[in-house]
Design an enzyme around this catalytic site. Sequence first.
Site, PDB file in Angstrom:
ATOM      1  CG  HIS A  12       5.010  64.935  51.091  1.00  0.00           C
ATOM      2  ND1 HIS A  12       6.194  65.168  50.439  1.00  0.00           N
ATOM      3  CD2 HIS A  12       4.045  65.353  50.240  1.00  0.00           C
ATOM      4  CE1 HIS A  12       5.941  65.719  49.255  1.00  0.00           C
ATOM      5  NE2 HIS A  12       4.647  65.827  49.109  1.00  0.00           N
ATOM      6  CG  ASP A  58       9.358  64.485  50.502  1.00  0.00           C
ATOM      7  OD1 ASP A  58       8.776  65.531  50.837  1.00  0.00           O
ATOM      8  OD2 ASP A  58       8.885  63.356  50.722  1.00  0.00           O
ATOM      9  CG  HIS A  59       7.455  70.194  48.831  1.00  0.00           C
ATOM     10  ND1 HIS A  59       6.648  69.214  48.314  1.00  0.00           N
ATOM     11  CD2 HIS A  59       6.641  70.978  49.583  1.00  0.00           C
ATOM     12  CE1 HIS A  59       5.408  69.413  48.720  1.00  0.00           C
ATOM     13  NE2 HIS A  59       5.366  70.477  49.499  1.00  0.00           N
TER      14      HIS A  59
HETATM   15  C1  BG6 Z   1       2.480  67.611  46.779  1.00  0.00           C
HETATM   16  C2  BG6 Z   1       1.263  66.837  46.398  1.00  0.00           C
HETATM   17  O1  BG6 Z   1       3.605  66.779  46.810  1.00  0.00           O
HETATM   18  O2  BG6 Z   1       2.303  68.205  48.062  1.00  0.00           O
HETATM   19  C3  BG6 Z   1       0.033  67.725  46.423  1.00  0.00           C
HETATM   20  O3  BG6 Z   1       1.422  66.282  45.107  1.00  0.00           O
HETATM   21  C4  BG6 Z   1      -0.089  68.430  47.753  1.00  0.00           C
HETATM   22  O4  BG6 Z   1      -1.148  66.964  46.168  1.00  0.00           O
HETATM   23  C5  BG6 Z   1       1.227  69.118  48.129  1.00  0.00           C
HETATM   24  O5  BG6 Z   1      -1.127  69.376  47.658  1.00  0.00           O
HETATM   25  C6  BG6 Z   1       1.168  69.660  49.535  1.00  0.00           C
HETATM   26  O6  BG6 Z   1       2.308  70.441  49.790  1.00  0.00           O
HETATM   27  P1  BG6 Z   1       2.266  71.632  50.852  1.00  0.00           P
HETATM   28  O7  BG6 Z   1       3.682  72.076  50.963  1.00  0.00           O
HETATM   29  O8  BG6 Z   1       1.356  72.669  50.277  1.00  0.00           O
HETATM   30  O9  BG6 Z   1       1.713  71.052  52.116  1.00  0.00           O
END
Ligand code: BG6
Length: 495
Positions: A237, A174-175
């Site tokens: 997230h 989960d980044h």
């Molecule tokens: C991803 C989603 O996991 O996270 C995307 O699938 C979203 O829809 C993105 O835009 C948002 O990541 P960040 O790091 O740009 O806030």
Amino acid sequence: MLEAFDFVIFGGAGDLALRKLIPGLYRAHREGALPNGARIIPTCRNTQMVTEYKNKVRDAAKEHLNADEFVDADWDSFANRLHPVFVDIATRDEHWDALAQLMNTGGNSQRVFYLSTPPSVFSVCCKHLHESGLITESARVVVEKPLGYDGKTAEEINSQIAEYFREEAIYRIDHYLGKETVQNLLALRFANGMFEHLWDARSIDHVQITISETVGLEGRAGFYDGAGALRDMVQNHILQLLCLVAMESPNRMTAERIRAEKLKVLESLRPLTGNTVKYNTVRGQYVAGDMNDKQVPGYLDELGKPSDTETFVAIRAYIDNSRWANVPFYLRTGKRMKQRFAEIVIQYKDVAHRVYPESAGAATPNRLVIRLQPEESIKIIMISKDLEKHETRLRPVALNLNFADTYKDFYSDAYKRLMLDAAAGDASLFIHRAEVDAAWAWIDPIIEAWQRPENKPHGYMAGSWGPQASAQMLASDRRRWFSIDEVLSGADQEW
Ligand code: BG6
């Protein structure tokens, strides 16, 4: 120091690899974080892609890295680590043997397999890894979201992977957990004595967690329309951020202990089912609107067909344990919103007794505001005396800890961080299977209730803060979504 490893990326020429994975590994290389001999082995779907691979990723890296990060000499030395190969994931043939040969003769004992592919091929990919004899004792597999469409499909995916890899070897990414400020939340809570005593229902009025995006479908209509904001952002997230805010202190910072504490939070979420869903959730879908003086189309125009998929969600959630008894957690995320930011706001209770007369101005409660992006900062909203006035006037001010002031050349790169952790065998920032199950167990009944006709998404204009109903949900609790400008200017004094 890390041991030399082979990092195989299935889907090596895909969007994620080009935008995030290869640039992240290049950053790690530039920082000297990759050990000598570490190799990156991206898989391509045909030989022509293999031939063109290095040029293609070079162009993509130039586009996705910051201008000052791309340095020809650094890229050239990084490119020596790239060993693109042709592998058809679905067909166990001589190309898999060639991959095995490359890895078995390379001398690197550590292996990471990153499945940057749709989950539909996770199972066959793991099977072919197994049949090719590539899954060694210490091998790890990294899997990307979406992990399922609901609890049942997530369970199927997890079971399929578990046929070939032990749970300890499965790294569910989960980044958001790789973002430095997200980890800083743990440091803030568990390495600063002053907050621990102010971190519960006695002191805190409510918590807000917002991930607001300005982008729309970004060419991902096929995936997004089948998912929607609840599955795409909340199930993973937002619930992970909620866990980090609400969890008890692990007694040590190990993967096992952290994950166990997060799991308890997920399991304590008060279920939202049937009629409670309508009252506690808001769904929205953007319609055409103005963003930065530019007219952008609505979701359905972008999609080109009718759909009830939500691009915005707001939820009032409760955690039923003694620390958080009856403290609302307001969760919110949306696409095509007015501004891009991610933020956690801890709003403290008002002072028990107001000692200043009304003429001193209305007091506003303290807030701890943790900005995750675009800038990384922690602010504390305090009340102070207006020094320029002779008579006593109170006004809100912000104590501001802006990390950009301290870390001038720092680029937070969540994927880089998480890939290095996977290479080092540190699973602390990855998700355990039980967390996935518990998150879906809370999400599934919401999705079910949303099938009812009265729970169709409300329209909201692109470039706005989402549907009116989202502000109303908080207003019905005599609260409002946090806006620092409103608070500092005193415009939030309605109640
Ligand atoms: C991803 C989603 O996991 O996270 C995307 O699938 C979203 O829809 C993105 O835009 C948002 O990541 P960040 O790091 O740009 O806030």
